[in-house]
Every structure is written in C-alpha cells, then in structure tokens.
Design a protein around this motif. Sequence first.
Motif, mmCIF file in Angstrom:
data_model
loop_
_atom_site.group_PDB
_atom_site.id
_atom_site.type_symbol
_atom_site.label_atom_id
_atom_site.label_comp_id
_atom_site.label_asym_id
_atom_site.label_seq_id
_atom_site.Cartn_x
_atom_site.Cartn_y
_atom_site.Cartn_z
ATOM 1 N N ILE A 110 27.361 -9.452 -39.615
ATOM 2 C CA ILE A 110 27.407 -8.044 -39.204
ATOM 3 C C ILE A 110 28.827 -7.538 -38.951
ATOM 4 N N ILE A 126 28.304 -4.359 -42.272
ATOM 5 C CA ILE A 126 27.411 -4.215 -43.425
ATOM 6 C C ILE A 126 27.345 -2.781 -43.975
ATOM 7 N N ASP A 174 21.447 -3.954 -38.832
ATOM 8 C CA ASP A 174 22.648 -4.367 -39.545
ATOM 9 C C ASP A 174 23.930 -4.004 -38.791
ATOM 10 N N ILE A 175 23.784 -3.222 -37.711
ATOM 11 C CA ILE A 175 24.982 -2.724 -37.029
ATOM 12 C C ILE A 175 25.320 -3.640 -35.854
ATOM 13 N N ALA A 176 26.587 -4.003 -35.791
ATOM 14 C CA ALA A 176 27.021 -5.000 -34.809
ATOM 15 C C ALA A 176 27.040 -4.425 -33.397
ATOM 16 N N TRP A 177 26.460 -5.159 -32.462
ATOM 17 C CA TRP A 177 26.561 -4.875 -31.037
ATOM 18 C C TRP A 177 27.248 -6.075 -30.383
ATOM 19 N N GLN A 200 32.577 0.461 -35.385
ATOM 20 C CA GLN A 200 32.355 -0.896 -35.916
ATOM 21 C C GLN A 200 33.154 -1.905 -35.103
#
Lengths: 381, 281
Positions: A258, A273, B143-146, B217
């Motif tokens: 990710i 992504i 799909d999104i980074a945390w 991001q």
Amino acid sequence: MNHKTALTNNIMPLPQSNVTQLYWKNLPALLNPTAPKSQTLEGFDNEFIDIVDYIIRITHRIWEQKNVGLCNNYYAEYCPVHTLGAYADAVSSVVTGTLQTISAFPDRSLIGENVIWRDLGPDQGYYSSHRITSIMTNKGLSEFGEATHKTGRVTTIADCVCFENKIVYEWLVRDNSFLVKQLGIEVLDASEHFAKIPTHPKFEEWRQAEICRVRAQQQSEHQYKTPVDKAVLEFSSKWLDTLFNQKNFGKANVFYHINAKLQWPGGRQAVGIPGIKGTIIQWLASCPDAQATCDHVCAVPFEQETDVVDIAIRWSLTGTFSSKDKKLSAYCGQNFFILAASHLRLVSGKIAQEWTVFDEVAAYANLIRDFNSTNDNSGAK
Amino acid sequence: MLDSIINAFTKGDLAGLNSKLLHSAYWSQHNATLYGSEKLNTVLSHWLSFAGKCTVVDHHTIEQGNHCIIHLTFEPINNKVTINYVFWLETNHLMIKSVKAIVDTVQLATASQHERKQVSASLPASDPLMISDYDQQDHLQNDIAWPSMLVGKHIEKAEILDAWWALWGQNQLSNIDKIYSENAIINLSGHKTHLNRDLLFEYVLSKTSKLTRTFAQLEDIAIDGQHVAIKWFLDGDEGSHKIRLPFISILKIESNHITNETTLCDVLAFNKSFPLSTLFE
C-alpha cells in the motif's frame, strides 16, 4: 520500510550466497574486493570474484576512468547490442558509441544501483541486469541535439550476457525522456532529432520481428536452460499479464504494497496503489490494445534479508499508438513498440519499490521514422 | 550521524558529512534529487549562503531500523530567528544511503533577512516530476494506506496515529480537539511561532479548501518511544492543475495525546515547482 503484510505470492527466500551486494557497499570497497571468489567464473580474468564484481569494475574502468579502449577487451568482437533506437553488433560500434557519449557528456558518472544476475551454466556464462544512475552535463552535440550545458541524471538498465570475460549480448534501456526534460529539451524535439540518425539495416528487421512476436504473444528466442525460481517466474509473468495484457488494475493490490514506490520513465513517480494504478493506466491509454511479453526474469536475495527479493524483468510491449496528445496525434494508428526493463524489490512477496525503464524518446522517434517512411513512399510531403 | 550533520550545517564541515555518505547515496531536497560528488556542495552552499554560521538550539533523533530522522532547530548567530530542518536518513548506522530533507524555506528567508523570491531563485531546479492523474477514491478496496496498516494495529500508538492521519486523509477536523492536548505545541512551515489547536484547524482548512480531489499518501513511518516520524505527501487538483506537496511530520505522543508536532513542507520549493498555485498565498 514499513511493509507489514504476511508472506504472499509464494515468493520464498532464494538461496543465499556470498556474491557481492551493492546496496551498502562503498565504491572503494567495490573496486578493491577482498572477499574470496564466490562464483566459478570460468574463462573470466582471475581478478574477478563474481559476476557483480566483474560488471561493476569493468563499467568503472570504461566510463569513470575513461578507458574506452577496454571495450575491446570486455566486449566480444561480435556482440549484438539492442536499444529501442538502434542496433550494433561490432565492438568498434560500442567503442564509437561510448566515445561519442563521453564527448557529449564529459563528466558522465555511473553509479551502480544494483546488479541482479543469473548463472546460465558453463556453456553460456552469466546474465546480469545492471541498474545505473548516471549524472552528466551536456557539453557537446548529442543524439538529442545541440549542447544545452545543463546537468541531468538518468536511469539505465543494461541486461548483458557475459561469457568468458566478455559481454556477448546486450539489451540496453535508458530513461531518455527524463534526461532530456532536465536538459531543457522537449521530448518530441529530441525524438525528431533522434529520428534523423540513420540506423543499422538490422535494426528495422529486429524491430518488425519483435512487433510480430509480441503481438503473437510468442516467447523471446533468448531462452536459457538454467532454472529460475518458479514462484519468482510466476509472479513476474502474472504482474505483466494482469496489468499490461488483461488491464485488470483492480488487482494491483495483489502485487504492490500500500505504500509501494514507483519510478517510471519521464519523471513519473507514484507512491501507493491509487497512484501506481494511475501511472500505468495513463501510460497505457496511449496504446490501449497493448500486449506485452515477459522476455527474461532473474532474481537475487536483497542483502541477507530473508523476505526481500530483487527481481529483474526484461519485457516488450506493442500495440496501436492512440495518443490523445495533440502533438502526437499524427502518429495514431501506427505500431508502437517498447523494449523495457523493470527492477522490482519484493518485501514479503509484494513490490515495495519498482524502477521501470524504457526510452520514450526512441519510441517516438520510431513512430516518426515510420511516418516519414510511409509518407515518402506514398509521395506525400 | 547527528554530529556530522550538525558540523556540516553549522560550520561547513563538508568533508566530515561526505565521509558518511555512500558513493551511491542521494540527497533529496527542494523537490530535486541530487547524486554524485556535487550533491552536498549544492545543498550546503545554498544553506550556508543564506543561514551563514549558526548554532543548533534544539535537536531530536528518531531511530527505527534503517530509518534515522534528525530534527534540528537552527539559529543564525546574527539573527535570533529559528529555522526548522528535518533530515530523514536511510542508514545502516555506519553509512548513509539516502537523505530526504525538508527545511522551512520561509523561516530561512526570514532568518537570513532575504526576500523569499531571492531564496526561491537560488534553489536547485526541481526534477521534472510527472504526476499521472488517478482515482483518489478507495471504492471499498482497502488500497489506501493508514498508519495502523504500516505499523501494525497492535502497536500502542496505532489508533491515535490513524486519528491524526484522518485530519489530512479525510479532512476529519473534529479530531484535532480529541487527539491534541490542550497545550500542544504545534510548529508548521512558514510560521515563526508555535500554533495552537485552533490555528492548526485553520491551517489544515486553508490547504484542503483550496484543493479538490485531495489525496494524502503515507510513505514511511518510524516510531521511537514517544516520538513518531511520518513521511507523506498531499496531492490535489488546484483548478486544472495537479499539485503534490511533500511533508515530514514529527509527533510526540504522551498519555495518548499529541503534545508536540512539527510538520514541515518546503513552501518556496513548492511555489517554484507549481508557480500557478495559491496554496500558500
């Protein structure tokens, strides 16, 4: 690197060895190796301890130390060299090309970022995929035009077959669109200049044959007998097939972490992504029916970390050029062809970092050559 | 590492820092990535020509694995105005492989008593970055980074880091009062003095309200005791233009509240890379 994903994609640790790893080694140590020989290197000069050492030291001698004549020692007299914009197979052409590049970029320094290799067995030597960052100032006429006196950097991946102390085959890709942008040259202007340079008669023959081969999804004729880790091979083929052939971008999360980082030609950079998907989608939109083939894969463990693997993939792509860019619209409908190389760093089975290199300047130059050739033949001016 | 950086940036000891950098090392700053023998010359000569000789009035180091993040607060000897500088090193603790650095160029201009445009003009040419357009929505794909996805949900600070990230990632401004202590000290680029929670609210709003299709991001996180360093960027559409603004944030978390934060971005380099932007007007 923060990559807390469980082992996926079945990539298992590759066999460890003592072959030189570049990442944390400083140049003086690389140029004066003290470790014992870690590979047999049959037919190579005794001074080299492994294929990585061979690649790093001969590159330094030829480019940094400016011993251009050493190309005669380290290249076979007949050595096919493929780039997306040219072909040569005589060592004298390698000498000429190196000399002209140094003349146009006199301070060119090559920094070896990674060498990913494969033992091809005693009859065929070694395959090396060498990723290089070059820094250089454009002080003379180059294939892109007049001197700009600006400094730029560029990523190159040189895939070589090395046999008995000589490079006997080479595929060379360079991110020239990123370079020319730093030099203050428009990519299409550089391509137009590049397109005027006459090519070797075998170049067109090779390019047309490659377009037919990739369109038919046939494998490259350059296959080697020694096995490649099955999981690595499967990952590489699926990565290319899923994203570039099937265009199923929703599956990007199968391949990428990710917070994966991506470097693509022309200054395309993405992290994560959504950005990675966008980069590939935007690029493929200029060739929507593109088909790609996975032409060669090799892999080595990264340092001594058990779950980190470096993979080098050489691949080709072809399709119908359909750019929405007004400046490129004249070339729509023509065959588009790319010779590309990617280095992937996998952590726990997914890509944490990707460097993909191909030459957009040459790709557009080929479109221009084809366009001019068709119009000349049809009598159009 | 700390001493080499301090000596280089306060006294101009270029050789000392150079000896810690691998030949293959790069230095990324002002939206440009510099390789080769000239990289440190370029960075240091720019810094010293504006900051001059200076002292370090505060420093803090965060280390996790191969990450070493050094936050220095400089004060030029002839001007009592501080300048925040963060160096994010990739190191094996013997040598440095890469440096991602952010200096508060607005503070640098103020401290050096130069016009911002003078400082801006002297910055190295930024890399020809190409930001391909993309869908910033997740569509339930996860799909999104945390932060908790990078550091692990079991980590003690995971929850508060996710709440902090929601400020930028989801414009969840109400989290400010929940996660910052009442007397939190907040340093943000371009501000001479510390801010409080209300001013942080305005700062976040002033950025996100000017952008559409914003997307934050995460790049990397390092945790060391009470301190957390986060490398991240903000993308968004400003009219028809896509912008990217890289940040490094350093948080101090005590009793499940943020008590100290420094969030740096390079305002003048950003304005040079995106000359049509009004994000910092």
